[in-house]
Design a protein around this motif. Sequence first.
Motif, PDB file in Angstrom:
ATOM      1  N   VAL A 173     119.601  51.922 158.992  1.00 16.54           N
ATOM      2  CA  VAL A 173     118.700  52.838 159.669  1.00 16.54           C
ATOM      3  C   VAL A 173     118.974  54.260 159.178  1.00 16.54           C
ATOM      4  CG1 VAL A 173     120.290  53.090 161.644  1.00 16.54           C
ATOM      5  CG2 VAL A 173     117.869  53.692 161.912  1.00 16.54           C
ATOM      6  N   LEU A 174     117.898  55.017 158.985  1.00 15.59           N
ATOM      7  CA  LEU A 174     117.997  56.440 158.698  1.00 15.59           C
ATOM      8  C   LEU A 174     117.566  57.218 159.936  1.00 15.59           C
ATOM      9  CD1 LEU A 174     116.480  57.054 155.129  1.00 15.59           C
ATOM     10  CD2 LEU A 174     118.846  57.284 155.834  1.00 15.59           C
ATOM     11  N   VAL A 175     118.344  58.210 160.302  1.00 19.27           N
ATOM     12  CA  VAL A 175     117.978  59.129 161.380  1.00 19.27           C
ATOM     13  C   VAL A 175     117.886  60.529 160.775  1.00 19.27           C
ATOM     14  CG1 VAL A 175     118.721  60.193 163.545  1.00 19.27           C
ATOM     15  CG2 VAL A 175     119.026  57.731 163.196  1.00 19.27           C
ATOM     16  N   TYR A 176     116.719  61.162 160.907  1.00 21.54           N
ATOM     17  CA  TYR A 176     116.539  62.486 160.295  1.00 21.54           C
ATOM     18  C   TYR A 176     115.546  63.359 161.050  1.00 21.54           C
ATOM     19  CZ  TYR A 176     112.542  60.030 158.228  1.00 21.54           C
ATOM     20  OH  TYR A 176     111.407  59.285 158.040  1.00 21.54           O
ATOM     21  N   LEU A 177     115.203  62.976 162.283  1.00 24.77           N
ATOM     22  CA  LEU A 177     114.331  63.819 163.100  1.00 24.77           C
ATOM     23  C   LEU A 177     115.005  64.040 164.440  1.00 24.77           C
ATOM     24  CD1 LEU A 177     111.672  65.316 163.549  1.00 24.77           C
ATOM     25  CD2 LEU A 177     110.693  63.189 164.385  1.00 24.77           C
ATOM     26  N   ASN A 178     115.219  65.286 164.775  1.00 26.71           N
ATOM     27  CA  ASN A 178     115.908  65.627 166.019  1.00 26.71           C
ATOM     28  C   ASN A 178     115.035  66.597 166.797  1.00 26.71           C
ATOM     29  OD1 ASN A 178     118.061  65.951 163.497  1.00 26.71           O
ATOM     30  ND2 ASN A 178     118.527  64.316 164.924  1.00 26.71           N
ATOM     31  N   SER A 179     114.579  66.205 167.984  1.00 26.20           N
ATOM     32  CA  SER A 179     113.539  66.958 168.682  1.00 26.20           C
ATOM     33  C   SER A 179     113.998  68.327 169.151  1.00 26.20           C
ATOM     34  CB  SER A 179     113.045  66.154 169.884  1.00 26.20           C
ATOM     35  OG  SER A 179     114.086  65.957 170.821  1.00 26.20           O
ATOM     36  N   VAL A 180     115.289  68.559 169.239  1.00 28.24           N
ATOM     37  CA  VAL A 180     115.771  69.842 169.764  1.00 28.24           C
ATOM     38  C   VAL A 180     116.316  70.735 168.665  1.00 28.24           C
ATOM     39  CG1 VAL A 180     116.243  69.012 172.080  1.00 28.24           C
ATOM     40  CG2 VAL A 180     117.980  68.734 170.320  1.00 28.24           C
ATOM     41  N   PRO A 238     114.816  59.036 173.795  1.00 25.76           N
ATOM     42  CA  PRO A 238     114.441  58.176 174.923  1.00 25.76           C
ATOM     43  C   PRO A 238     113.472  58.874 175.871  1.00 25.76           C
ATOM     44  CG  PRO A 238     116.827  58.208 174.622  1.00 25.76           C
ATOM     45  CD  PRO A 238     116.266  59.267 173.729  1.00 25.76           C
ATOM     46  N   GLN A 239     112.559  58.119 176.450  1.00 19.90           N
ATOM     47  CA  GLN A 239     111.606  58.680 177.417  1.00 19.90           C
ATOM     48  C   GLN A 239     112.232  58.661 178.804  1.00 19.90           C
ATOM     49  OE1 GLN A 239     108.123  56.219 176.603  1.00 19.90           O
ATOM     50  NE2 GLN A 239     107.067  58.020 175.838  1.00 19.90           N
ATOM     51  N   ILE A 240     113.189  59.543 179.006  1.00 22.60           N
ATOM     52  CA  ILE A 240     113.858  59.630 180.301  1.00 22.60           C
ATOM     53  C   ILE A 240     113.189  60.697 181.154  1.00 22.60           C
ATOM     54  CG2 ILE A 240     116.039  60.113 181.479  1.00 22.60           C
ATOM     55  CD1 ILE A 240     117.475  59.184 178.923  1.00 22.60           C
ATOM     56  N   ASP A 241     113.184  61.904 180.643  1.00 26.50           N
ATOM     57  CA  ASP A 241     112.571  63.031 181.359  1.00 26.50           C
ATOM     58  C   ASP A 241     112.160  64.064 180.320  1.00 26.50           C
ATOM     59  OD1 ASP A 241     111.722  65.070 182.945  1.00 26.50           O
ATOM     60  OD2 ASP A 241     113.606  65.311 184.056  1.00 26.50           O
ATOM     61  N   ARG A 242     110.916  63.973 179.864  1.00 28.04           N
ATOM     62  CA  ARG A 242     110.445  64.864 178.822  1.00 28.04           C
ATOM     63  C   ARG A 242     110.250  66.304 179.315  1.00 28.04           C
ATOM     64  NH1 ARG A 242     108.624  61.728 174.323  1.00 28.04           N
ATOM     65  NH2 ARG A 242     110.315  60.234 174.073  1.00 28.04           N
ATOM     66  N   SER A 243     110.339  66.505 180.626  1.00 27.71           N
ATOM     67  CA  SER A 243     110.215  67.868 181.139  1.00 27.71           C
ATOM     68  C   SER A 243     111.548  68.613 181.096  1.00 27.71           C
ATOM     69  CB  SER A 243     109.708  67.840 182.591  1.00 27.71           C
ATOM     70  OG  SER A 243     110.686  67.284 183.465  1.00 27.71           O
ATOM     71  N   ALA A 244     112.640  67.881 180.831  1.00 32.09           N
ATOM     72  CA  ALA A 244     113.973  68.484 180.812  1.00 32.09           C
ATOM     73  C   ALA A 244     114.453  68.670 179.384  1.00 32.09           C
ATOM     74  CB  ALA A 244     114.955  67.612 181.595  1.00 32.09           C
ATOM     75  N   PRO A 263     117.692  68.459 176.567  1.00 33.33           N
ATOM     76  CA  PRO A 263     119.008  67.858 176.330  1.00 33.33           C
ATOM     77  C   PRO A 263     120.157  68.837 176.523  1.00 33.33           C
ATOM     78  CG  PRO A 263     117.467  67.201 174.622  1.00 33.33           C
ATOM     79  CD  PRO A 263     116.795  68.276 175.421  1.00 33.33           C
ATOM     80  N   LEU A 264     119.852  70.130 176.455  1.00 31.21           N
ATOM     81  CA  LEU A 264     120.900  71.109 176.713  1.00 31.21           C
ATOM     82  C   LEU A 264     121.356  71.057 178.170  1.00 31.21           C
ATOM     83  CD1 LEU A 264     119.518  74.151 174.701  1.00 31.21           C
ATOM     84  CD2 LEU A 264     121.256  72.496 174.006  1.00 31.21           C
ATOM     85  N   ASP A 265     120.474  70.566 179.050  1.00 32.87           N
ATOM     86  CA  ASP A 265     120.820  70.403 180.457  1.00 32.87           C
ATOM     87  C   ASP A 265     121.362  69.003 180.753  1.00 32.87           C
ATOM     88  OD1 ASP A 265     119.834  73.005 181.016  1.00 32.87           O
ATOM     89  OD2 ASP A 265     117.796  72.178 181.037  1.00 32.87           O
ATOM     90  N   ASP A 266     120.801  68.011 180.063  1.00 30.73           N
ATOM     91  CA  ASP A 266     121.255  66.621 180.228  1.00 30.73           C
ATOM     92  C   ASP A 266     121.433  66.020 178.837  1.00 30.73           C
ATOM     93  OD1 ASP A 266     121.728  63.984 180.716  1.00 30.73           O
ATOM     94  OD2 ASP A 266     119.949  63.643 181.953  1.00 30.73           O
ATOM     95  N   PRO A 267     122.647  65.963 178.309  1.00 34.73           N
ATOM     96  CA  PRO A 267     122.867  65.526 176.922  1.00 34.73           C
ATOM     97  C   PRO A 267     122.454  64.086 176.653  1.00 34.73           C
ATOM     98  CG  PRO A 267     124.951  65.772 178.088  1.00 34.73           C
ATOM     99  CD  PRO A 267     123.904  66.371 178.962  1.00 34.73           C
ATOM    100  N   ASP A 268     122.296  63.259 177.697  1.00 35.53           N
ATOM    101  CA  ASP A 268     121.874  61.881 177.470  1.00 35.53           C
ATOM    102  C   ASP A 268     120.411  61.775 177.051  1.00 35.53           C
ATOM    103  OD1 ASP A 268     124.329  60.744 177.972  1.00 35.53           O
ATOM    104  OD2 ASP A 268     123.954  60.457 180.114  1.00 35.53           O
ATOM    105  N   LEU A 269     119.684  62.885 177.095  1.00 39.79           N
ATOM    106  CA  LEU A 269     118.279  62.873 176.709  1.00 39.79           C
ATOM    107  C   LEU A 269     118.089  62.783 175.198  1.00 39.79           C
ATOM    108  CD1 LEU A 269     116.810  65.560 179.138  1.00 39.79           C
ATOM    109  CD2 LEU A 269     116.792  63.067 179.396  1.00 39.79           C
ATOM    110  N   ALA A 270     119.143  62.975 174.416  1.00 33.52           N
ATOM    111  CA  ALA A 270     119.013  62.940 172.958  1.00 33.52           C
ATOM    112  C   ALA A 270     120.328  62.479 172.325  1.00 33.52           C
ATOM    113  CB  ALA A 270     118.619  64.313 172.416  1.00 33.52           C
ATOM    114  N   LEU A 271     120.216  61.914 171.149  1.00 31.30           N
ATOM    115  CA  LEU A 271     121.396  61.509 170.385  1.00 31.30           C
ATOM    116  C   LEU A 271     122.208  62.740 170.008  1.00 31.30           C
ATOM    117  CD1 LEU A 271     122.711  59.001 168.970  1.00 31.30           C
ATOM    118  CD2 LEU A 271     121.402  59.648 166.944  1.00 31.30           C
TER     119      LEU A 271
END
Length: 485
Positions: free
Chosen positions: A204-211, A160-166, A168-176
């Motif tokens: 649906v296939l999910v196979y890319l995780n940005s972190v 999600p485009q919530i806060d790309r400067s942060a 997910p390790l700080d805010d887990p809602d930034l990534a699945l």
Amino acid sequence: MDITNARGAMTGDRYRESLDDGREVWLAGERVKNVAEHPAFRDTVEEFARLFDLRLSDPEARETSLFASPETGNPVSRSYALPTTAEELRAKFAAAEWWMRESWGQLGRSPDFMANVVVGLYDYRDELEKGRAGFGANAAAYHRYAMEHDLVLTHALGDPQIDRSASPLDDPDLALRVVEENERGVVIRGAKQLATLAPFSHEVLVYLNSVTAQRGAEEFVMWFALPMNAKGLKILCREPLGDRGNGHSHPLGRRFDEQDAMLFFDDVEIPWERLFLLGDSMLALRGLSRINAWSMQSTHIRFHERLRVFVSVAAMLAESIGVNGFRGIQEQVGELISYAETLRLGIVGAETSAQPTPGGLLAPAPSYGLGFWSADVSARVVEIVRRIGASGLIMQPTEADLANPELRPFLEKYMRGHDIDVDRKARLFRVAWELVGDGFGSRQELYEYLHRGDPGAGRTRLLRTYDRSYVDGRIAELISSPLSA
């Protein structure tokens, strides 16, 4: 995964029925009761149904796009074929060419694309098995299951485009992420975008995780497949494109608006048999190029067909208003042709340079550079058609205008073309408007730029992986002693 009752190649009727499965699809603040019957989705569903029926009814299409399953004997999509020879690889991509030709290069997520991702998942099965016992077997079983049931698939890769400067390790809602692991599987929470084709897909296939590359980010690393009607999965669709009920024809947008969606995973449980990778960042990073080897070629084939459409539309626009003899116009149409021919040769090169994979298949040569080049030239292609069509792209009569006897004399006098009647000229320009001007055309162009991944990051990866050793060595030898005068 059970294939006992699998019937192979999808039919139009089965496809329509399969979408009425209780999935939670949302559009404009309302839940959609039945995707196949909703006016915003119905025309696209009917186009897919037509393509499925055509594969079975037309002998040439059937021969090109289907083959007999070695396990059940059912006719199944050749997009799921596992090629080991050059002949099998050519047959596989002939099927891709059929899909892209029939859809005018407009379906970026035609069933052929994701079927080829599943082929890549199968090819990576041995590495997945080493990562965690059973996961490689799951990948092989899922390929068989998807092929025998002729599943239409989407994928959801972006966060999600919530806060790309942060992070997910700080805010887990930034990534699945995985929030629970139990005897049945794992429970996941979060969101993913942009799931193109989501309301029209079975899974649906999910196979890319940005972190994946960050230490301590194991909870965010997962590969899985999930039915679209899974409990807790919400599908939020964007504004539909195409015909808005105002009398203007949208022959492309109406049929090929493949939709894009945000997926919300509200504590969704993924069974163990549908998991392929969990918590292993480096295994995920290494696997991305492997599983996309065949789908990348499918994307090139699709974009080549789209370029061919642009070439013909541009040339016919020029002819319709009598500017096809102008030197500048000829150069612009020739530029379009040069892009189409460059991509055609790149497609041929990737296929003829195919190499065996560690998984035992034959894959086309990596062609990431060709993909990023395509993303760049796409905007230029649109610009050329806009320049040739100019203001005529904006002002064209509708079918209702053409049928009005009071307007007809004015249209024939002032809106005809060069050796083309007003009816055909208006329809030609309206097709061009869909390609380069309206919401559908704008979405398609944005899609071309984004769907191969960020071009800047991609070029950085090319820099890291490109083999310079031979030429670097020659240059090093050249400058190791004084250069002669």
